[in-house]
Design a protein around this motif. Structure first.
Motif, PDB file in Angstrom:
ATOM      1  N   ALA A 149       0.760  -1.181   0.050  1.00 29.71           N
ATOM      2  CA  ALA A 149      -0.045  -0.088   0.023  1.00 29.71           C
ATOM      3  C   ALA A 149       1.019   1.181  -0.069  1.00 29.71           C
ATOM      4  O   ALA A 149       0.768   2.075  -0.623  1.00 29.71           O
ATOM      5  N   SER A 150       2.073   1.175   0.682  1.00 31.17           N
ATOM      6  CA  SER A 150       2.750   2.304   0.624  1.00 31.17           C
ATOM      7  C   SER A 150       3.582   2.739  -0.557  1.00 31.17           C
ATOM      8  O   SER A 150       3.664   3.761  -0.851  1.00 31.17           O
ATOM      9  N   ILE A 151       3.925   1.553  -1.222  1.00 32.02           N
ATOM     10  CA  ILE A 151       4.522   1.551  -2.523  1.00 32.02           C
ATOM     11  C   ILE A 151       3.444   2.168  -3.480  1.00 32.02           C
ATOM     12  O   ILE A 151       3.856   3.033  -4.336  1.00 32.02           O
ATOM     13  N   GLU A 152       2.295   1.509  -3.637  1.00 27.18           N
ATOM     14  CA  GLU A 152       1.367   2.251  -4.376  1.00 27.18           C
ATOM     15  C   GLU A 152       0.976   3.547  -3.979  1.00 27.18           C
ATOM     16  O   GLU A 152       0.812   4.409  -5.093  1.00 27.18           O
ATOM     17  N   THR A 153       1.084   3.943  -3.067  1.00 27.61           N
ATOM     18  CA  THR A 153       0.952   5.517  -2.519  1.00 27.61           C
ATOM     19  C   THR A 153       1.942   6.444  -3.196  1.00 27.61           C
ATOM     20  O   THR A 153       1.853   7.368  -3.992  1.00 27.61           O
ATOM     21  N   SER A 154       3.258   5.647  -3.036  1.00 24.64           N
ATOM     22  CA  SER A 154       4.319   6.581  -3.628  1.00 24.64           C
ATOM     23  C   SER A 154       4.336   6.549  -5.153  1.00 24.64           C
ATOM     24  O   SER A 154       4.699   7.762  -5.845  1.00 24.64           O
ATOM     25  N   VAL A 155       3.667   5.410  -5.648  1.00 21.58           N
ATOM     26  CA  VAL A 155       3.879   5.463  -7.344  1.00 21.58           C
ATOM     27  C   VAL A 155       2.631   6.358  -7.819  1.00 21.58           C
ATOM     28  O   VAL A 155       3.074   7.162  -8.574  1.00 21.58           O
ATOM     29  N   ARG A 156       1.651   6.354  -7.120  1.00 23.36           N
ATOM     30  CA  ARG A 156       0.528   7.532  -7.468  1.00 23.36           C
ATOM     31  C   ARG A 156       1.142   8.887  -7.398  1.00 23.36           C
ATOM     32  O   ARG A 156       0.821   9.851  -8.408  1.00 23.36           O
ATOM     33  N   ASN A 157       1.995   9.356  -6.382  1.00 24.09           N
ATOM     34  CA  ASN A 157       2.657  10.466  -6.533  1.00 24.09           C
ATOM     35  C   ASN A 157       3.315  10.770  -7.546  1.00 24.09           C
ATOM     36  O   ASN A 157       3.404  11.905  -8.079  1.00 24.09           O
ATOM     37  N   LYS A 158       4.224   9.601  -7.960  1.00 30.04           N
ATOM     38  CA  LYS A 158       5.259   9.890  -9.113  1.00 30.04           C
ATOM     39  C   LYS A 158       4.400  10.034 -10.478  1.00 30.04           C
ATOM     40  O   LYS A 158       5.007  10.719 -11.308  1.00 30.04           O
ATOM     41  N   ILE A 159       3.468   9.323 -10.486  1.00 23.08           N
ATOM     42  CA  ILE A 159       2.649   9.355 -11.821  1.00 23.08           C
ATOM     43  C   ILE A 159       1.762  10.736 -11.671  1.00 23.08           C
ATOM     44  O   ILE A 159       1.956  11.731 -12.958  1.00 23.08           O
ATOM     45  N   GLY A 160       1.776  11.456 -10.625  1.00 23.21           N
ATOM     46  CA  GLY A 160       1.036  12.793 -10.537  1.00 23.21           C
ATOM     47  C   GLY A 160       2.481  13.654 -11.129  1.00 23.21           C
ATOM     48  O   GLY A 160       2.009  14.799 -11.752  1.00 23.21           O
ATOM     49  N   LEU A 161       3.411  13.484 -10.712  1.00 28.05           N
ATOM     50  CA  LEU A 161       4.390  14.442 -11.146  1.00 28.05           C
ATOM     51  C   LEU A 161       4.760  14.125 -12.599  1.00 28.05           C
ATOM     52  O   LEU A 161       5.056  15.034 -13.186  1.00 28.05           O
ATOM     53  N   MET A 162       4.652  13.092 -13.200  1.00 21.15           N
ATOM     54  CA  MET A 162       4.842  12.697 -14.577  1.00 21.15           C
ATOM     55  C   MET A 162       3.878  13.783 -15.391  1.00 21.15           C
ATOM     56  O   MET A 162       4.214  14.288 -16.315  1.00 21.15           O
ATOM     57  N   PHE A 163       2.640  13.755 -14.944  1.00 16.20           N
ATOM     58  CA  PHE A 163       1.535  14.480 -15.520  1.00 16.20           C
ATOM     59  C   PHE A 163       2.047  15.979 -15.365  1.00 16.20           C
ATOM     60  O   PHE A 163       1.693  16.829 -16.240  1.00 16.20           O
ATOM     61  N   TYR A 164       2.255  16.365 -14.272  1.00 15.86           N
ATOM     62  CA  TYR A 164       2.645  17.748 -13.723  1.00 15.86           C
ATOM     63  C   TYR A 164       3.747  18.153 -14.828  1.00 15.86           C
ATOM     64  O   TYR A 164       3.649  19.252 -15.096  1.00 15.86           O
ATOM     65  N   ASN A 165       4.712  17.456 -14.871  1.00 14.74           N
ATOM     66  CA  ASN A 165       5.901  17.882 -15.763  1.00 14.74           C
ATOM     67  C   ASN A 165       5.957  17.576 -17.126  1.00 14.74           C
ATOM     68  O   ASN A 165       6.670  17.788 -17.996  1.00 14.74           O
ATOM     69  N   GLY A 166       4.890  16.655 -17.643  1.00 11.09           N
ATOM     70  CA  GLY A 166       4.878  16.102 -18.825  1.00 11.09           C
ATOM     71  C   GLY A 166       5.904  15.049 -19.333  1.00 11.09           C
ATOM     72  O   GLY A 166       6.530  14.917 -20.499  1.00 11.09           O
ATOM     73  N   GLN A 167       6.098  14.357 -18.249  1.00 10.29           N
ATOM     74  CA  GLN A 167       7.241  13.358 -18.516  1.00 10.29           C
ATOM     75  C   GLN A 167       6.745  12.040 -19.127  1.00 10.29           C
ATOM     76  O   GLN A 167       5.986  11.296 -18.455  1.00 10.29           O
ATOM     77  N   GLY A 168       6.791  11.920 -20.482  1.00 10.30           N
ATOM     78  CA  GLY A 168       6.270  10.417 -21.003  1.00 10.30           C
ATOM     79  C   GLY A 168       4.771  10.612 -21.341  1.00 10.30           C
ATOM     80  O   GLY A 168       4.283   9.843 -21.974  1.00 10.30           O
TER      81      GLY A 168
END
Length: 157
Positions: free
Chosen positions: A17-36
């Motif tokens: 669950a902790s990893i999934e939470t961290s991954v969601r944040n990282k996906i959010g950063l990808m959308f924020y920055n337009g990375q990929g």
């Protein structure tokens, strides 16, 4: 209630669950920055919120930034303060710094230099150079209100 929930889960389920939470944040950063992906602030907010609501301090800080800047959401300093506070209370130095700024400027909260110094000092203690500057600035330039704080906060710089 939370204790019962945690006790019923195995260690691996909690870690997952902790990893999934961290991954969601990282996906959010990808959308924020337009990375990929195509830059999309609204989608970034959705992912940050999923992670922030699970208690991820980085996501809470990121969501606070989105509200402070009005990116992907209607700008609300008050809501930004809410998310920055949750992250800052977990020791997130960036959130502590931003919360110090919110109190220093009176953005979303009643302007309060004493509280600003508190949050800046916590961030400064973690090595945040901009927060260290602000602690020094406030101790040197804001008058007798900081006489007692001067010894406490400025001695750390």
């Amino acid at each position: 209630m939370l204790k019962k929930f945690v006790l019923k889960q195995s260690k691996s389920e909690i870690e997952k669950a902790s990893i999934e939470t961290s991954v969601r944040n990282k996906i959010g950063l990808m959308f924020y920055n337009g990375q990929g992906v195509v830059k999309d602030y609204e989608t970034a907010v959705e992912f940050f919120k999923l992670s922030a609501e699970k208690g991820d301090a980085d996501a809470q800080h990121n969501l606070g930034l989105m509200y402070a800047k009005g990116q992907g959401v209607v700008q609300s300093y008050k809501t930004a303060v809410k998310w920055f506070t949750l992250a800052a209370e977990q020791g997130n130095a960036k959130a502590q710094h931003n919360l110090g700024w919110m109190y220093f400027m009176g953005a979303g909260v009643v302007q309060d230099n004493k509280t600003a110094v508190k949050w800046y000092t916590l961030a400064a203690d973690q090595g945040d150079a901009d927060a260290q500057y602000m602690v020094g600035y406030m101790c040197d330039n804001l008058g007798s209100l900081y006489y007692l704080l001067r010894r406490r906060c400025c001695a750390r710089l």
